[in-house]
Design a protein around this motif. Structure first.
Motif, PDB file in Angstrom:
ATOM      1  N   ARG A   1     -36.884  16.148 122.523  1.00 15.69           N
ATOM      2  CA  ARG A   1     -36.538  14.743 122.626  1.00 15.69           C
ATOM      3  C   ARG A   1     -36.775  14.079 121.272  1.00 15.69           C
ATOM      4  O   ARG A   1     -37.577  14.545 120.460  1.00 15.69           O
ATOM      5  CB  ARG A   1     -37.369  14.046 123.695  1.00 15.69           C
ATOM      6  N   GLU A   2     -36.106  12.963 121.055  1.00 14.88           N
ATOM      7  CA  GLU A   2     -36.234  12.207 119.822  1.00 14.88           C
ATOM      8  C   GLU A   2     -36.340  10.734 120.147  1.00 14.88           C
ATOM      9  O   GLU A   2     -35.826  10.281 121.172  1.00 14.88           O
ATOM     10  CB  GLU A   2     -35.037  12.458 118.891  1.00 14.88           C
ATOM     11  N   LEU A   3     -36.995  10.010 119.264  1.00 18.68           N
ATOM     12  CA  LEU A   3     -37.155   8.572 119.437  1.00 18.68           C
ATOM     13  C   LEU A   3     -35.840   7.887 119.096  1.00 18.68           C
ATOM     14  O   LEU A   3     -35.235   8.136 118.055  1.00 18.68           O
ATOM     15  CB  LEU A   3     -38.273   8.046 118.527  1.00 18.68           C
ATOM     16  N   SER A   4     -35.413   7.038 119.999  1.00 17.74           N
ATOM     17  CA  SER A   4     -34.183   6.280 119.771  1.00 17.74           C
ATOM     18  C   SER A   4     -34.503   5.068 118.894  1.00 17.74           C
ATOM     19  O   SER A   4     -35.381   4.263 119.220  1.00 17.74           O
ATOM     20  CB  SER A   4     -33.583   5.816 121.092  1.00 17.74           C
ATOM     21  N   VAL A   5     -33.807   4.960 117.770  1.00 21.10           N
ATOM     22  CA  VAL A   5     -34.054   3.898 116.793  1.00 21.10           C
ATOM     23  C   VAL A   5     -32.730   3.228 116.475  1.00 21.10           C
ATOM     24  O   VAL A   5     -31.712   3.892 116.236  1.00 21.10           O
ATOM     25  CB  VAL A   5     -34.685   4.458 115.497  1.00 21.10           C
ATOM     26  N   ILE A   6     -32.756   1.891 116.485  1.00 22.10           N
ATOM     27  CA  ILE A   6     -31.557   1.130 116.122  1.00 22.10           C
ATOM     28  C   ILE A   6     -31.499   0.966 114.605  1.00 22.10           C
ATOM     29  O   ILE A   6     -30.519   1.340 113.969  1.00 22.10           O
ATOM     30  CB  ILE A   6     -31.550  -0.229 116.843  1.00 22.10           C
ATOM     31  N   THR A   7     -32.499   0.385 114.036  1.00 23.81           N
ATOM     32  CA  THR A   7     -32.590   0.221 112.577  1.00 23.81           C
ATOM     33  C   THR A   7     -34.015   0.522 112.129  1.00 23.81           C
ATOM     34  O   THR A   7     -34.976   0.359 112.900  1.00 23.81           O
ATOM     35  CB  THR A   7     -32.227  -1.214 112.131  1.00 23.81           C
ATOM     36  N   ALA A   8     -34.128   0.948 110.881  1.00 25.24           N
ATOM     37  CA  ALA A   8     -35.444   1.235 110.291  1.00 25.24           C
ATOM     38  C   ALA A   8     -35.422   0.768 108.833  1.00 25.24           C
ATOM     39  O   ALA A   8     -34.392   0.837 108.150  1.00 25.24           O
ATOM     40  CB  ALA A   8     -35.759   2.721 110.380  1.00 25.24           C
TER      41      ALA A   8
END
Length: 333
Positions: free
Chosen positions: A192-199
């Motif tokens: 699984r991976e962390l869902s990120v919109i912007t960083a």
């Protein structure tokens, strides 16, 4: 005749111009030693103003400010999401608080992941590692009031470095978000991976010492530096140029006295000549006196010399000596 008259009419303004120019030059020639240093000093004023404004602009331009660099995470490479970014130009000795800001969707899947790691590596353009650090983080559902709905996007801030000075201006950052085991221990042990919109990576200036005052008041610091540069440069230019004008003004009266001195010099010379003329007979008289004295002396000596006495003629008598021979005395007795 008409051509000559026209030529003379055309040449008349040029003659007037050159005559006026020569008169103006003749008028300025005695004043030029006084005016020239002042004109040179005035010509330096625009240059000093330009350099003063440039000094203020340089100070304002180089004041350390906060920065924010966007990150574009890479997914699907078999490793946790990562991103490389070139940070804005930093002030080498300025301290920064560096943190990672993430905007993630408000999903239960992200909350179920639990703790994850954030890795930051700073290096130079020549791939020399400056520092590397890892920090844990976790997503927590936001508190929502009963009369409002939950936000669709959650902002997470992960502090990484505190009061860090890179020592160089150009820095490359490598950021890694997630866990290296891909949360395979959760559920069906699927990655699984962390869902990120912007960083983004953010740097906040740490106010410390004199540099901190400059960073707090950049405009005032630029104005003060410009005024200080103006004052110092004006003093330097004045000390180098203005004494020339005052020195010439101080020597000018001496030159005027030298010009006035020939008239009394002539009268002095004439009086000296008359005095010398009057003194010459005296000197001659004084010189003539010893000769008369010597003449008188010679005459006296000549008159005092007595004539030699004449020796009387006749038989010479022999004077008897006082020493008598004893033998002769006995014979006489």
């Amino acid at each position: 005749m008409a051509n000559s008259d026209s030529n003379s009419i055309v040449a008349l303004p040029s003659r007037l111009f050159f005559s006026a120019l020569s008169a103006f030059v003749a008028f300025l020639r005695p004043l030029l030693p006084h005016i020239l240093p002042l004109l040179v000093y005035l010509s330096f004023i625009p240059l000093v103003l330009f350099f003063s404004a440039s000094a203020g602009w340089i100070v304002w331009r180089n004041v350390a400010v906060g920065w924010q660099a966007p990150l574009y995470l890479q997914y699907g490479d078999g490793v946790p999401p990562y991103a490389l970014a070139t940070l804005p130009a930093l002030v080498a000795q300025q301290r920064y608080d560096i943190s990672l800001q993430l905007q993630v969707p408000n999903l239960d899947a992200n909350y179920a992941l639990g703790n994850f790691m954030t890795t930051l590596t700073l290096s130079t353009r020549s791939n020399k590692t400056l520092t590397s650090i890892r920090r844990p983080a976790i997503l927590v559902p936001p508190r929502v009031a009963f009369y409002s709905s939950a936000p669709a996007v959650i902002t997470v801030e992960v502090p990484l470095l505190t009061a860090y000075a890179a020592g160089v201006s150009h820095v490359v950052a490598t950021v890694e978000v997630g866990r290296r085991d891909n949360w395979k221990s959760l559920g069906n042990e699927q990655g699984r991976e962390l869902s990120v919109i912007t960083a983004s990576l953010r740097g906040v200036v740490v106010h410390h010492g004199i540099r901190g005052l400059v960073t707090r008041l950049p405009l005032l610091s630029a104005l003060i530096s410009s005024i200080a540069f103006l004052i110092v440069s004006s003093i330097i230019v004045g000390v180098c140029i203005l004494p020339l004008a005052f020195r010439h003004a101080a020597t000018q009266p001496k030159l005027a006295q030298v010009d006035i001195q020939p008239l009394p010099a002539i009268s002095n010379s004439s009086s000296d000549d008359s005095e010398s003329v009057e003194e010459k007979p005296l000197v001659q008289r004084r010189r003539s006196r010893p000769s008369s004295r010597t003449a008188i002396k010679t005459e006296d000596t000549s008159t005092t010399v007595l004539p030699p006495q004449t020796v009387p003629q006749g038989p010479l008598r022999r004077r008897r000596s006082k020493l008598v021979d004893p033998v002769s005395s006995d014979s006489e007795s």
